[in-house]
Motif scaffolding. Structure first.
Motif, PDB file in Angstrom:
ATOM      1  N   GLY A   1      14.949   8.912 -31.448  1.00  0.00           N
ATOM      2  CA  GLY A   1      15.641  10.083 -32.859  1.00  0.00           C
ATOM      3  C   GLY A   1      17.280   9.451 -33.540  1.00  0.00           C
ATOM      4  N   ILE A   2      18.081  10.290 -33.502  1.00  0.00           N
ATOM      5  CA  ILE A   2      19.555   9.914 -33.581  1.00  0.00           C
ATOM      6  C   ILE A   2      20.245   8.976 -33.242  1.00  0.00           C
ATOM      7  CG2 ILE A   2      21.145  11.093 -34.692  1.00  0.00           C
ATOM      8  CD1 ILE A   2      18.832  14.194 -34.577  1.00  0.00           C
ATOM      9  N   GLY A   3      19.835   9.357 -31.890  1.00  0.00           N
ATOM     10  CA  GLY A   3      20.858   8.318 -30.487  1.00  0.00           C
ATOM     11  C   GLY A   3      21.034   6.544 -30.994  1.00  0.00           C
TER      12      GLY A   3
ATOM     13  N   ASP B   1      16.652   8.481 -18.576  1.00  0.00           N
ATOM     14  CA  ASP B   1      14.705   8.010 -18.142  1.00  0.00           C
ATOM     15  C   ASP B   1      15.134   5.918 -18.824  1.00  0.00           C
ATOM     16  OD1 ASP B   1      12.500   5.956 -18.480  1.00  0.00           O
ATOM     17  OD2 ASP B   1      11.734   7.070 -19.364  1.00  0.00           O
TER      18      ASP B   1
ATOM     19  N   ARG C   1      12.233   3.934 -20.326  1.00  0.00           N
ATOM     20  CA  ARG C   1      12.425   3.791 -22.013  1.00  0.00           C
ATOM     21  C   ARG C   1      13.699   3.239 -22.441  1.00  0.00           C
ATOM     22  NH1 ARG C   1      11.253   8.831 -25.316  1.00  0.00           N
ATOM     23  NH2 ARG C   1      13.010   9.819 -24.751  1.00  0.00           N
TER      24      ARG C   1
ATOM     25  N   VAL D   1      24.061  13.993 -18.913  1.00  0.00           N
ATOM     26  CA  VAL D   1      25.201  14.891 -19.493  1.00  0.00           C
ATOM     27  C   VAL D   1      26.158  15.600 -18.843  1.00  0.00           C
ATOM     28  CG1 VAL D   1      24.846  12.625 -21.511  1.00  0.00           C
ATOM     29  CG2 VAL D   1      23.482  15.265 -21.449  1.00  0.00           C
TER      30      VAL D   1
ATOM     31  N   ASN E   1      25.627  13.533 -28.199  1.00  0.00           N
ATOM     32  CA  ASN E   1      24.373  13.621 -29.280  1.00  0.00           C
ATOM     33  C   ASN E   1      23.187  13.801 -28.350  1.00  0.00           C
ATOM     34  OD1 ASN E   1      21.992  12.506 -31.321  1.00  0.00           O
ATOM     35  ND2 ASN E   1      21.320  11.245 -29.605  1.00  0.00           N
TER      36      ASN E   1
ATOM     37  N   ASN F   1      25.533  17.940 -33.524  1.00  0.00           N
ATOM     38  CA  ASN F   1      25.368  19.743 -33.508  1.00  0.00           C
ATOM     39  C   ASN F   1      24.688  19.785 -34.466  1.00  0.00           C
ATOM     40  OD1 ASN F   1      25.962  22.227 -32.707  1.00  0.00           O
ATOM     41  ND2 ASN F   1      28.386  22.179 -32.397  1.00  0.00           N
TER      42      ASN F   1
ATOM     43  N   ARG G   1      25.445  26.173 -29.149  1.00  0.00           N
ATOM     44  CA  ARG G   1      25.418  25.317 -30.731  1.00  0.00           C
ATOM     45  C   ARG G   1      27.109  26.420 -31.188  1.00  0.00           C
ATOM     46  NH1 ARG G   1      23.322  21.560 -30.496  1.00  0.00           N
ATOM     47  NH2 ARG G   1      20.650  21.124 -30.419  1.00  0.00           N
TER      48      ARG G   1
ATOM     49  N   TRP H   1      10.878  16.833 -32.637  1.00  0.00           N
ATOM     50  CA  TRP H   1       9.929  17.725 -33.707  1.00  0.00           C
ATOM     51  C   TRP H   1       8.282  16.885 -33.237  1.00  0.00           C
ATOM     52  CZ3 TRP H   1       9.822  22.022 -35.753  1.00  0.00           C
ATOM     53  CH2 TRP H   1      10.954  22.820 -36.118  1.00  0.00           C
TER      54      TRP H   1
HETATM   55  N1  LIG Z   1      15.867  16.673 -34.511  1.00  0.00           N
HETATM   56  C1  LIG Z   1      16.670  17.789 -34.703  1.00  0.00           C
HETATM   57  O1  LIG Z   1      15.466  18.716 -35.384  1.00  0.00           O
HETATM   58  C2  LIG Z   1      18.017  18.143 -34.525  1.00  0.00           C
HETATM   59  C3  LIG Z   1      17.762  19.369 -35.298  1.00  0.00           C
HETATM   60  C4  LIG Z   1      19.341  20.398 -34.252  1.00  0.00           C
HETATM   61  C5  LIG Z   1      19.985  19.544 -33.728  1.00  0.00           C
HETATM   62  N2  LIG Z   1      19.597  18.452 -32.954  1.00  0.00           N
HETATM   63  C6  LIG Z   1      20.775  17.805 -31.559  1.00  0.00           C
HETATM   64  O2  LIG Z   1      20.314  16.136 -31.969  1.00  0.00           O
HETATM   65  C7  LIG Z   1      20.224  15.473 -31.102  1.00  0.00           C
HETATM   66  C8  LIG Z   1      19.463  14.536 -30.950  1.00  0.00           C
HETATM   67  O3  LIG Z   1      18.257  15.156 -30.731  1.00  0.00           O
HETATM   68  P1  LIG Z   1      16.848  13.711 -31.038  1.00  0.00           P
HETATM   69  O4  LIG Z   1      16.828  15.249 -32.552  1.00  0.00           O
HETATM   70  O5  LIG Z   1      17.735  12.946 -31.427  1.00  0.00           O
HETATM   71  O6  LIG Z   1      16.428  14.200 -29.980  1.00  0.00           O
HETATM   72  P2  LIG Z   1      14.790  13.473 -29.060  1.00  0.00           P
HETATM   73  O7  LIG Z   1      14.467  12.406 -30.139  1.00  0.00           O
HETATM   74  O8  LIG Z   1      14.686  13.990 -28.269  1.00  0.00           O
HETATM   75  O9  LIG Z   1      15.803  12.387 -28.486  1.00  0.00           O
HETATM   76  C9  LIG Z   1      16.654  13.038 -27.764  1.00  0.00           C
HETATM   77  C10 LIG Z   1      17.689  11.990 -26.534  1.00  0.00           C
HETATM   78  O10 LIG Z   1      18.832  12.948 -25.641  1.00  0.00           O
HETATM   79  C11 LIG Z   1      18.081  12.350 -24.223  1.00  0.00           C
HETATM   80  N3  LIG Z   1      18.786  12.920 -23.561  1.00  0.00           N
HETATM   81  C12 LIG Z   1      18.264  14.419 -23.293  1.00  0.00           C
HETATM   82  N4  LIG Z   1      18.760  14.962 -22.158  1.00  0.00           N
HETATM   83  C13 LIG Z   1      19.926  14.422 -21.857  1.00  0.00           C
HETATM   84  C14 LIG Z   1      20.059  15.015 -20.822  1.00  0.00           C
HETATM   85  N5  LIG Z   1      20.494  15.838 -20.263  1.00  0.00           N
HETATM   86  N6  LIG Z   1      21.090  13.311 -20.980  1.00  0.00           N
HETATM   87  C15 LIG Z   1      21.312  11.870 -21.322  1.00  0.00           C
HETATM   88  N7  LIG Z   1      20.673  11.783 -22.502  1.00  0.00           N
HETATM   89  C16 LIG Z   1      19.581  13.339 -22.801  1.00  0.00           C
HETATM   90  C17 LIG Z   1      17.067  12.328 -24.481  1.00  0.00           C
HETATM   91  O11 LIG Z   1      16.753  10.945 -23.355  1.00  0.00           O
HETATM   92  P3  LIG Z   1      15.769  11.424 -22.311  1.00  0.00           P
HETATM   93  O12 LIG Z   1      15.293  12.286 -21.773  1.00  0.00           O
HETATM   94  O13 LIG Z   1      15.102   9.921 -20.919  1.00  0.00           O
HETATM   95  O14 LIG Z   1      16.976  12.016 -21.132  1.00  0.00           O
HETATM   96  C18 LIG Z   1      16.746  11.269 -25.818  1.00  0.00           C
HETATM   97  O15 LIG Z   1      17.501   9.678 -25.768  1.00  0.00           O
HETATM   98  C19 LIG Z   1      20.043  16.448 -29.698  1.00  0.00           C
HETATM   99  O16 LIG Z   1      21.419  17.256 -29.089  1.00  0.00           O
HETATM  100  C20 LIG Z   1      19.349  17.561 -30.233  1.00  0.00           C
HETATM  101  O17 LIG Z   1      19.426  18.842 -29.919  1.00  0.00           O
HETATM  102  C21 LIG Z   1      18.317  17.483 -33.837  1.00  0.00           C
END
Ligand SMILES: NC(=O)c1ccc[n+]([C@@H]2O[C@H](COP(=O)([O-])OP(=O)(O)OC[C@H]3O[C@@H](n4cnc5c(N)ncnc54)[C@H](OP(=O)(O)O)[C@@H]3O)[C@@H](O)[C@H]2O)c1
Length: 260
Positions: free
Chosen positions: A18-20, A40, A43, A64, A90, A141, A159, A193
């Motif tokens: 995703g965003i990261g 992980d 991955r 984290v 992130n 955030n 948040r 999502w």
């Molecule tokens: N997508 C949205 O609509 C949305 C909306 C509001 C906020 N956000 C926030 O935006 C950020 C990025 O989300 P995304 O949408 O890109 O999600 P994503 O595609 O699910 O990616 C999440 C990333 O965070 C890592 N991660 C999760 N828990 C972790 C932990 N405890 N320690 C280290 N790494 C961890 C995951 O890898 P591993 O599982 O291998 O650790 C993955 O690399 C998140 O904080 C999310 O809550 C997203």
């Protein structure tokens, strides 16, 4: 425009999806050197292999929410890159659940992830960022921090705390010339999502399914954002060209916010 990010050393948590991952990809194209983590590591290594062909990349498994795990990761990043100029907090997920449905332990876990998931990283990286001439922290955030929803009540509360904390950190770290800014997301098409779509067993395709949710949530632009559309403002805030921006919170939600 040159964002002056070439050879800048940037650490990103949650970089395997995703965003990261999109932010890491954009920064690699700008010539930044990267330290990337996720829990992980297999991955993470697999998806970031193409970046390692472009720039200097160090990866690590890190949770984290664990102070020790974060200290080890930051130490490894500094050893490898020789310092840090930027950090993107992130890593995370959201908890789709009403207050009634959520257990006390789940609520504690959510606050742990949102607050310590950023604070552990900031505390570990602060000293080394202070040595940079352009230290910058971006906290990923959500608009939920200012606009709660009952289906995401606990996540929204956590948040809100993180947004408030980020604002305080901007004041506290200014003495070391470290800028701290937040990017507030709406709904973005990422792993989060895609997992919800898979769980929904919907007969619609993802575009139709997400368009219905976008209409229900009142997203002015009528669609989810893409990870690349978030990577751009994050990258911009990391740039030394943003040198007078700190304590800011930028809405990137296609107009989903209803406050002024
Ligand atoms: N997508 C949205 O609509 C949305 C909306 C509001 C906020 N956000 C926030 O935006 C950020 C990025 O989300 P995304 O949408 O890109 O999600 P994503 O595609 O699910 O990616 C999440 C990333 O965070 C890592 N991660 C999760 N828990 C972790 C932990 N405890 N320690 C280290 N790494 C961890 C995951 O890898 P591993 O599982 O291998 O650790 C993955 O690399 C998140 O904080 C999310 O809550 C997203």
């Amino acid at each position: 425009m040159d964002l002056h990010l070439k050879d800048r050393r940037i650490l990103i948590t949650g970089a395997s999806s995703g965003i990261g991952l999109a932010t890491a990809t954009m920064l690699a194209a700008e010539g930044a050197r990267l330290a990337l983590c996720a829990r992980d590591q297999d991955r993470l290594r697999a998806v970031t292999a193409p970046l390692a062909e472009q720039t200097d990349v160090v990866t690590a498994s890190c949770d984290v929410t664990s102070k020790q795990s974060v200290e080890d990761f930051v130490g490894r990043a500094v050893d490898h890159l020789g310092g840090l100029d930027g950090v993107v907090c992130n890593a995370g997920r959201s908890l789709m659940s009403t207050v009634e449905e959520t257990t006390d332990d789940e609520i504690r876990e959510e606050f742990d992830l949102k607050i310590f998931g950023a604070l552990n990283v900031v505390r570990s990286a602060r000293k080394v960022l202070a040595s940079s001439d352009a230290g910058s922290i971006v906290v990923v955030n959500a608009i939920l921090s200012r606009q709660p929803e009952s289906r995401l009540a606990v996540t929204a509360a956590a948040r809100a705390g993180l947004l408030n904390l980020s604002r305080s950190l901007a004041n506290d770290l200014a003495v070391d010339n470290i800028r701290v800014n937040s990017v507030l997301l709406g709904l973005v098409d990422t792993g989060q999502w895609q997992r919800r779509y898979a769980d929904s067993n919907s007969a619609l395709d993802f575009a139709q399914w997400s368009a219905e949710i976008a209409a229900d949530r009142g997203i002015a632009l009528g669609r989810f954002g893409t990870a690349e559309e978030l990577a751009f403002p994050i990258t911009t805030l990391l740039s030394p060209r943003s040198s007078y921006i700190t304590g800011a919170a930028l809405d990137v939600g296609g107009g989903v916010h209803r406050y002024i």
